[in-house]
Enzyme design. Sequence first.
Site, mmCIF file in Angstrom:
data_model
loop_
_atom_site.group_PDB
_atom_site.id
_atom_site.type_symbol
_atom_site.label_atom_id
_atom_site.label_comp_id
_atom_site.label_asym_id
_atom_site.label_seq_id
_atom_site.Cartn_x
_atom_site.Cartn_y
_atom_site.Cartn_z
ATOM 1 N N CYS A 150 0.830 -1.206 0.000
ATOM 2 C CA CYS A 150 0.000 0.000 0.000
ATOM 3 C C CYS A 150 0.869 1.263 0.000
ATOM 4 O O CYS A 150 1.816 1.364 0.779
ATOM 5 C CB CYS A 150 -0.914 -0.009 1.225
ATOM 6 S SG CYS A 150 -2.021 1.418 1.262
ATOM 7 N N CYS A 158 0.605 4.872 6.871
ATOM 8 C CA CYS A 158 0.000 4.747 8.203
ATOM 9 C C CYS A 158 0.976 4.021 9.153
ATOM 10 O O CYS A 158 1.379 2.876 8.881
ATOM 11 C CB CYS A 158 -1.315 3.975 8.105
ATOM 12 S SG CYS A 158 -2.387 4.625 6.789
ATOM 13 N N CYS A 207 0.481 0.332 10.336
ATOM 14 C CA CYS A 207 -0.002 -0.706 9.411
ATOM 15 C C CYS A 207 1.112 -1.548 8.783
ATOM 16 O O CYS A 207 2.022 -1.022 8.145
ATOM 17 C CB CYS A 207 -0.836 -0.061 8.306
ATOM 18 S SG CYS A 207 -1.586 -1.314 7.235
ATOM 19 N N CYS A 266 -16.638 -8.776 5.914
ATOM 20 C CA CYS A 266 -16.003 -7.488 5.625
ATOM 21 C C CYS A 266 -14.748 -7.683 4.777
ATOM 22 O O CYS A 266 -13.828 -8.395 5.169
ATOM 23 C CB CYS A 266 -15.649 -6.805 6.946
ATOM 24 S SG CYS A 266 -14.853 -5.219 6.710
ATOM 25 N N CYS A 299 -19.688 -5.728 4.025
ATOM 26 C CA CYS A 299 -18.950 -4.522 4.421
ATOM 27 C C CYS A 299 -17.671 -4.475 3.593
ATOM 28 O O CYS A 299 -17.104 -5.522 3.264
ATOM 29 C CB CYS A 299 -18.614 -4.584 5.906
ATOM 30 S SG CYS A 299 -17.635 -3.168 6.467
ATOM 31 N N CYS A 307 -19.377 2.438 9.113
ATOM 32 C CA CYS A 307 -18.580 1.772 10.134
ATOM 33 C C CYS A 307 -17.329 2.622 10.302
ATOM 34 O O CYS A 307 -16.529 2.724 9.370
ATOM 35 C CB CYS A 307 -18.237 0.350 9.691
ATOM 36 S SG CYS A 307 -17.093 -0.483 10.808
ATOM 37 N N ARG A 328 -17.589 -2.117 18.459
ATOM 38 C CA ARG A 328 -16.891 -3.392 18.210
ATOM 39 C C ARG A 328 -15.562 -3.453 18.949
ATOM 40 O O ARG A 328 -14.695 -2.594 18.758
ATOM 41 C CB ARG A 328 -16.672 -3.611 16.707
ATOM 42 C CG ARG A 328 -16.036 -4.986 16.428
ATOM 43 C CD ARG A 328 -15.940 -5.310 14.936
ATOM 44 N NE ARG A 328 -17.224 -5.141 14.307
ATOM 45 C CZ ARG A 328 -17.449 -4.352 13.256
ATOM 46 N NH1 ARG A 328 -16.440 -3.720 12.691
ATOM 47 N NH2 ARG A 328 -18.649 -4.225 12.759
HETATM 48 N N1 SAM Z 1 -6.579 0.657 3.199
HETATM 49 C C1 SAM Z 1 -7.849 1.007 3.690
HETATM 50 C C2 SAM Z 1 -7.811 2.154 4.674
HETATM 51 O O1 SAM Z 1 -6.807 2.343 5.341
HETATM 52 O O2 SAM Z 1 -8.801 2.867 4.772
HETATM 53 C C3 SAM Z 1 -8.599 -0.149 4.320
HETATM 54 C C4 SAM Z 1 -7.838 -1.191 5.109
HETATM 55 S S1 SAM Z 1 -7.033 -0.599 6.581
HETATM 56 C C5 SAM Z 1 -5.976 -1.938 6.995
HETATM 57 C C6 SAM Z 1 -8.356 -0.608 7.745
HETATM 58 C C7 SAM Z 1 -8.075 -0.219 9.160
HETATM 59 O O3 SAM Z 1 -7.353 -1.235 9.831
HETATM 60 C C8 SAM Z 1 -7.245 1.010 9.437
HETATM 61 O O4 SAM Z 1 -7.944 2.207 9.289
HETATM 62 C C9 SAM Z 1 -6.872 0.801 10.889
HETATM 63 O O5 SAM Z 1 -7.830 1.367 11.748
HETATM 64 C C10 SAM Z 1 -6.868 -0.709 11.031
HETATM 65 N N2 SAM Z 1 -5.514 -1.230 11.314
HETATM 66 C C11 SAM Z 1 -4.506 -1.351 10.423
HETATM 67 N N3 SAM Z 1 -3.410 -1.840 11.014
HETATM 68 C C12 SAM Z 1 -3.719 -2.021 12.328
HETATM 69 C C13 SAM Z 1 -2.992 -2.493 13.457
HETATM 70 N N4 SAM Z 1 -1.717 -2.861 13.358
HETATM 71 N N5 SAM Z 1 -3.626 -2.560 14.642
HETATM 72 C C14 SAM Z 1 -4.925 -2.173 14.751
HETATM 73 N N6 SAM Z 1 -5.655 -1.728 13.721
HETATM 74 C C15 SAM Z 1 -5.061 -1.641 12.518
HETATM 75 C C1 DTB Z 2 -11.051 -2.101 11.646
HETATM 76 O O1 DTB Z 2 -11.375 -1.098 12.319
HETATM 77 N N1 DTB Z 2 -10.162 -3.009 12.051
HETATM 78 C C2 DTB Z 2 -9.998 -4.038 11.026
HETATM 79 C C3 DTB Z 2 -11.025 -3.612 9.946
HETATM 80 N N2 DTB Z 2 -11.546 -2.377 10.457
HETATM 81 C C4 DTB Z 2 -10.628 -3.533 8.553
HETATM 82 C C5 DTB Z 2 -8.593 -4.232 10.595
HETATM 83 C C6 DTB Z 2 -7.643 -4.568 11.718
HETATM 84 C C7 DTB Z 2 -6.310 -4.829 11.144
HETATM 85 C C8 DTB Z 2 -5.307 -5.300 12.141
HETATM 86 C C9 DTB Z 2 -3.964 -5.512 11.533
HETATM 87 C C10 DTB Z 2 -3.919 -6.551 10.464
HETATM 88 O O2 DTB Z 2 -4.437 -7.678 10.661
HETATM 89 O O3 DTB Z 2 -3.316 -6.291 9.407
HETATM 90 FE FE1 SF4 Z 3 -2.728 1.301 3.400
HETATM 91 FE FE2 SF4 Z 3 -2.635 0.143 5.769
HETATM 92 FE FE3 SF4 Z 3 -2.975 2.775 5.603
HETATM 93 FE FE4 SF4 Z 3 -4.967 1.116 4.815
HETATM 94 S S1 SF4 Z 3 -4.166 1.343 6.889
HETATM 95 S S2 SF4 Z 3 -4.196 2.930 3.757
HETATM 96 S S3 SF4 Z 3 -3.739 -0.593 4.021
HETATM 97 S S4 SF4 Z 3 -1.156 1.625 4.953
#
Ligand code: SAM
Ligand code: DTB
Ligand code: SF4
Length: 327
Positions: free
Chosen positions: A67, A71, A74, A111, A142, A202, A274
């Site tokens: 990606c 973030c 992530c 989802c 979702c 959500c 949640r």
């Molecule tokens: N890429 C899209 C976005 O960021 O909107 C959708 C997928 S993204 C992985 C969805 C959500 O996962 C993020 O907004 C964040 O709240 C959550 N997330 C990602 N990495 C995480 C982590 N290590 N621990 C907890 N939540 C995480």
């Molecule tokens: C949300 O609030 N948490 C989920 C879902 N929406 C997409 C994602 C959590 C991701 C946790 C890190 C991972 O598994 O990559």
């Molecule tokens: Fe990309 Fe992860 Fe950020 Fe979603 S949360 S935009 S997957 S870097």
Amino acid sequence: MHTVPMEFKRPAAPHPEQANWSVDEVEALLGLPFMELVFRAAEIHRQFFDPTKIQLSTLVSIKTGGCPEDCGYCPQSLHHDTPVADQPMMTVDEVVAAARQAKANGAGRFCMGAAWRGPKDADLAKTLDMVREVKALGLETCATFGLLRDGQAEQLKDAGLDYYNHNLDTAPDKYADIIHTREYEDRLETLGKVRKAGLSVCCGGIVGMNETRRDRAGLIAQLANLDPQPESVPVNNLVQVVGTPLADASRLDWTEFVRTIAAARIAMPKSYVRLSAGRREMDEATQALCFLAGANSIFYGDKLLTTGNPDVLADQTLMAKLDLRAL
Ligand code: SAM
Ligand code: DTB
Ligand code: SF4
């Protein structure tokens, strides 16, 4: 340490359906004596929900890694060197097979997540078939695909999407410490498009990212002041992944996590709150307290997107112990 007044007086409670929450008010909620806060949240929970019912959402990552966003939490960001291996987009058949399994396990919602800044039109077109077929199985649908451009939310809605997940992630004041490739305002704009298209929202965030209690209050106030409030509010406890900038963030004490759930429940009395990422690292008693404090939804399935979640059997056992039934 939180100091509890020697002679405790019950502070005046804002009306549960109050629309405008100031950060000060939410911070005051978070600072209530722990038992009082949990009790109030439990009381409000019972006004709007059956406390024995829990909503189960299963996640699948339809496109993993690579990606372009940065973030800081992530594991799927190109900017961080993490153990996540990039994977191409899943086929419709693969997604449908995962959804069938989720349904067989008792999930009510499926989802689909993608590691995109936002979907290109060609990518979106492929996801529409997934949405259609998952919906046809009788599951709620979702999607969480990042920022949406004009018209994209409508296409998802027409294909049968029920919810769009797009998180604010943290307080406006904290945001620039965590993400640099898109603005808070961009997120609010996408949420507006989702609402306008008639999709359910959500929207939640992550705690445990070295934020202060005031930052947590700032996030909850932002979420609670969305009008209408989000139908579903995921509260994620950061899953620390090696290679991400937040891999060594100081862990939030469990009481502070429960406080966050309780304040979210009080500020958003009609939303599904949640208990989201981070459950694998949480003991059962803490999860039970979260449910008492108003959490009424979980991610259910052995995996989140790229990291682990309690396995299905463990969750079924926990739900049986707590007499919780799937919605
Ligand atoms: N890429 C899209 C976005 O960021 O909107 C959708 C997928 S993204 C992985 C969805 C959500 O996962 C993020 O907004 C964040 O709240 C959550 N997330 C990602 N990495 C995480 C982590 N290590 N621990 C907890 N939540 C995480
Ligand atoms: C949300 O609030 N948490 C989920 C879902 N929406 C997409 C994602 C959590 C991701 C946790 C890190 C991972 O598994 O990559
Ligand atoms: Fe990309 Fe992860 Fe950020 Fe979603 S949360 S935009 S997957 S870097």
